[in-house]
Design an enzyme around this catalytic site. Sequence first.
Site, short mmCIF file in Angstrom:
data_model
loop_
_atom_site.label_atom_id
_atom_site.label_comp_id
_atom_site.label_asym_id
_atom_site.label_seq_id
_atom_site.Cartn_x
_atom_site.Cartn_y
_atom_site.Cartn_z
N CYS A 98 7.30 -5.13 15.61
CA CYS A 98 6.87 -4.13 16.61
C CYS A 98 5.44 -4.46 17.05
O CYS A 98 4.57 -4.71 16.23
CB CYS A 98 6.92 -2.71 16.02
N CYS A 156 -0.71 5.77 10.14
CA CYS A 156 0.53 5.12 10.59
C CYS A 156 0.22 3.82 11.29
O CYS A 156 -0.62 3.78 12.20
CB CYS A 156 1.27 5.99 11.61
N GLU A 201 0.84 -1.20 0.00
CA GLU A 201 0.00 0.00 0.00
C GLU A 201 0.87 1.24 0.00
O GLU A 201 1.95 1.25 0.58
CB GLU A 201 -0.90 -0.01 1.25
N CYS A 225 2.17 -2.42 15.73
CA CYS A 225 2.05 -2.10 14.30
C CYS A 225 1.34 -3.23 13.54
O CYS A 225 1.70 -4.41 13.69
CB CYS A 225 3.43 -1.87 13.71
N CYS A 247 3.36 8.48 1.09
CA CYS A 247 3.95 7.52 2.03
C CYS A 247 4.18 6.21 1.26
O CYS A 247 3.25 5.62 0.72
CB CYS A 247 2.97 7.34 3.18
N1 SAH Z 1 9.75 0.48 9.76
C1 SAH Z 1 9.90 1.91 9.67
C2 SAH Z 1 8.96 2.50 8.68
C3 SAH Z 1 7.49 2.42 9.06
S1 SAH Z 1 7.08 4.00 9.56
C4 SAH Z 1 9.78 2.52 11.05
O1 SAH Z 1 9.32 1.83 11.95
O2 SAH Z 1 10.16 3.68 11.23
C5 SAH Z 1 5.73 3.81 10.46
C6 SAH Z 1 5.70 4.76 11.64
O3 SAH Z 1 4.44 4.53 12.23
C7 SAH Z 1 6.76 4.41 12.67
O4 SAH Z 1 7.24 5.55 13.32
C8 SAH Z 1 5.99 3.56 13.65
O5 SAH Z 1 6.53 3.64 14.95
C9 SAH Z 1 4.63 4.17 13.58
N2 SAH Z 1 3.57 3.24 13.95
C10 SAH Z 1 3.58 1.90 13.87
N3 SAH Z 1 2.42 1.39 14.31
C11 SAH Z 1 1.65 2.43 14.66
C12 SAH Z 1 0.31 2.54 15.15
N4 SAH Z 1 -0.46 1.47 15.35
N5 SAH Z 1 -0.16 3.78 15.38
C13 SAH Z 1 0.58 4.87 15.15
N6 SAH Z 1 1.84 4.82 14.66
C14 SAH Z 1 2.37 3.61 14.42
#
Ligand code: SAH
Length: 340
Positions: A115, A332, A91, A118, A104
Amino acid sequence: MPRNIRSLLLDDLREWIDARGFESYRASQLAGWLYNRDLTAVEDMHNLPAALREAVSEDFGTSAPAIVRESVSADGTVKFLIGLDDDKVVESVLIPRDERLTLCISSQAGCSLGCDFCATAQLGLLRNLEPFEIVAQVLLARPRTGGHPITNYVFMGMGEPLANYDRLLSAIEIMTARWGLGISPRRITVSTVGLVPQLERLVKESSVNIAVSLTAASDELRDKLMPVNRKYPLDRLMAACRRLDLPRRKRVTFEYVMLAGINDRDRDADDLVRLFSGLAVKLNLIPFNAFPGSSYEPSPQDRIEEFRNRLLSRGVHTTIRISRGRDIDAACGQLAAAGH
Ligand code: SAH
């Protein structure tokens, strides 16, 4: 599977054109078709000789990813579901806000970092994206902006960009080169969980912006939320950030997902202040976006603001991200190609 022609850098195209005995100017002509227009089919590249078009198809894959579904949020955010050759999907999300239009971009199908907060992590790593599959996200989005230029490109979609380092770097080269898409590296941000060796390499090998996803200010908590912390704990990550030679972009940007009762207490803010001491940072607080099966609650808005104020009063430059596209699962941490 042969390499896809759309993943080649100009030098690779030149080498191949030479080896195949075509005139050398054909390399830039081919690059023009591959990178400066829509995703044109090779047979439609009309000013190339038929023999050259045939040679391309003999030696390379020529397919181009396509949009299989487009969802539009009430706030104007658009999510594209993009189909790849092997039926995998990724996506990308187009986010309009004031004068900005941010794209994005995904770097992997799924993700291996695990994580806990996520949605993409739940897929596991399906596979790395090839350079052309990364660049195609830009080429597919460009004609769908209603004529507005995209102002920012962020690698904050599915996947961990630095876990797909070489392909990411080729994609960035195609995106920024004059013979490619000609995007200024200052408009590109790579977001990472903090893979230290690759982070240090990226700063040397490109001039894109970097954002580090922190989300916890102690090893005890970060170990739980982001398993990568067991490999690169905070002292190592922060030491690397202190050593980064960031000439024009003076501040390191950190992202911090706000999880109610988990990392949003006053003492978490105080831990952050300690962690950042002596380092010019910008901290971006991200309200947690829920997804099916998630076990966290978003911090209430007033808690997020108090947290920000506490950091501001101690000299940490802190902003709150306004979440967009939640209603279409485009915010995000929500990208999981669900319902596909
Ligand atoms: N793997 C990379 C790129 C993904 S960016 C990274 O982690 O930086 C995605 C961003 O969204 C990251 O800062 C992550 O911490 C954040 N993120 C992940 N899950 C989320 C959620 N459920 N709600 C809000 N932000 C989230």
